[in-house]
Design an enzyme around this catalytic site. Structure first.
Site, mmCIF file in Angstrom:
data_model
loop_
_atom_site.group_PDB
_atom_site.id
_atom_site.type_symbol
_atom_site.label_atom_id
_atom_site.label_comp_id
_atom_site.label_asym_id
_atom_site.label_seq_id
_atom_site.Cartn_x
_atom_site.Cartn_y
_atom_site.Cartn_z
ATOM 1 N N THR A 108 -35.011 42.809 -24.673
ATOM 2 C CA THR A 108 -35.985 43.275 -23.595
ATOM 3 C C THR A 108 -34.938 43.396 -22.406
ATOM 4 O O THR A 108 -34.359 42.338 -21.902
ATOM 5 C CB THR A 108 -37.156 42.044 -23.322
ATOM 6 O OG1 THR A 108 -37.742 42.035 -24.379
ATOM 7 C CG2 THR A 108 -38.006 42.566 -21.948
ATOM 8 N N LYS A 183 -43.335 46.235 -22.404
ATOM 9 C CA LYS A 183 -43.019 44.917 -22.683
ATOM 10 C C LYS A 183 -43.008 43.947 -21.539
ATOM 11 O O LYS A 183 -43.546 42.925 -21.514
ATOM 12 C CB LYS A 183 -41.488 44.986 -23.384
ATOM 13 C CG LYS A 183 -41.006 43.463 -23.462
ATOM 14 C CD LYS A 183 -41.940 42.749 -24.432
ATOM 15 C CE LYS A 183 -41.433 41.380 -24.586
ATOM 16 N NZ LYS A 183 -40.219 41.027 -25.235
ATOM 17 N N LYS A 251 -35.874 35.995 -17.326
ATOM 18 C CA LYS A 251 -35.299 37.227 -17.096
ATOM 19 C C LYS A 251 -36.021 38.175 -17.223
ATOM 20 O O LYS A 251 -35.997 39.424 -16.627
ATOM 21 C CB LYS A 251 -34.157 37.156 -18.328
ATOM 22 C CG LYS A 251 -33.422 38.414 -18.525
ATOM 23 C CD LYS A 251 -34.210 39.471 -19.370
ATOM 24 C CE LYS A 251 -33.955 38.987 -20.845
ATOM 25 N NZ LYS A 251 -34.579 39.887 -21.999
#
Length: 307
Positions: A108, A183, A251
């Site tokens: 990701t 995502k 993150k």
């Protein structure tokens, strides 16, 4: 297929094993030895570098930490891009009829970084798919991941058997970068719902109701969610072992807020839960599972949700 796999951590290791079980010829590389040794024992070959893995593969999959990690593995001094010459020379069927190599990034990372890597790859006749996943360690182990894919549709269809070996739900989302964008939407949903679960637990406890009783009462109704059913019991049991770590969630939320900022889009709940995760990190719990978010709410309310 001849598949390379780079990044053999909590998620990557079981994903790579599923590819071996599906009959694919695997070459692997990882920054630490433990992951390599586990896959070699399972039947994979060891590559000397990302470039070496690429030279032995038709498709290379990466599952690493963050945007700079993918850039280094893809374009660095020993990166994937430097392994394609040997592939092109060795494989007569490759060339005018297809790309030298396909790189599937299942990390990701930033959609913009993904597009930049794909642009560099285009000059070397390498195709790229961005295919981040949702489902955590459990989904990786059970091959039930949800996989969101961006890139050229025909390359996606060619690689579909690889995705189906690792996941249950495989969705083509659009051009390169679209998988990463979807995502990040997933992570907004996951994290904000997690925050709601934490708030409900601390409210029940503070108001004198057993958190377990509250959980039982609401789990079968409209308030139910994956986070409620899977994370709330761990919060009550004080089980903070990671399936997906706090710093990984931080993150992903940073990336989502960066995309929103570029689009001049306010995401107030996402911004708030990002700050709450930062407080959990600051308290030293960054390597715990995302259920540790409850610790931030407990600290604010001077309460512990255990029964």
């Amino acid at each position: 297929m001849r598949v390379g796999f780079i990044g053999l951590g909590i998620m990557g290791r079981p994903m790579a094993k599923h590819l071996i079980a599906a009959g694919h010829q695997l070459t692997v590389w990882n920054r630490s030895r433990a992951g390599i040794e586990a896959l070699v024992t399972a039947g994979a070959a060891e590559g000397a570098s990302p470039a070496d893995v690429a030279s032995r593969s038709d498709v290379v999959i990466t599952m690493v930490g963050d945007s700079p990690d993918v850039e280094e593995v893809a374009l660095g001094e020993r990166g994937i891009i430097h392994g394609v010459g040997e592939v092109f020379d060795r494989e007569a069927r490759i060339g005018d009829r297809g790309p030298r190599l396909v790189h599937i990034d299942m990390s990701t990372i930033s959609p913009e970084v993904t597009r930049r890597i794909a642009s560099e790859y285009a000059r070397a006749h390498i195709e790229m798919l961005d295919a981040p996943v949702s489902g955590g360690e459990t989904g990786a182990i059970n091959a039930t991941l949800s996989i969101m894919v961006g890139g050229k549709r025909e390359i996606f269809e060619r690689c579909r058997p690889l995705f189906e070996a690792m996941g249950r739900t495989v969705t083509y989302c659009g051009p390169i970068g679209a998988g990463q964008t979807v995502k990040l939407c997933n992570q907004v949903l996951v994290s904000v719902t997690n925050m709601a679960v934490c708030e409900a637990l601390v409210l029940a406890k503070k108001a004198g109701v057993s958190p377990s009783v509250m959980l039982e009462a609401v789990s079968g109704g409209a308030a139910s969610s994956w986070q409620l059913l899977n994370l709330a019991p761990k919060m009550i049991a004080r089980d903070f072992r990671p399936g997906f770590k706090v710093w990984h969630q931080e993150k992903d939320l940073r990336l989502a807020l960066e995309v929103a900022r570029e689009a001049a889009l306010p995401l107030p709940a996402t911004a708030l839960v990002s700050q709450l995760f930062a407080s959990v990190h600051a308290a030293g719990f960054q390597d715990e599972g995302t259920q540790a978010l409850v610790k931030a709410l407990e600290k604010l309310g001077h309460v512990t949700v255990e029964d």
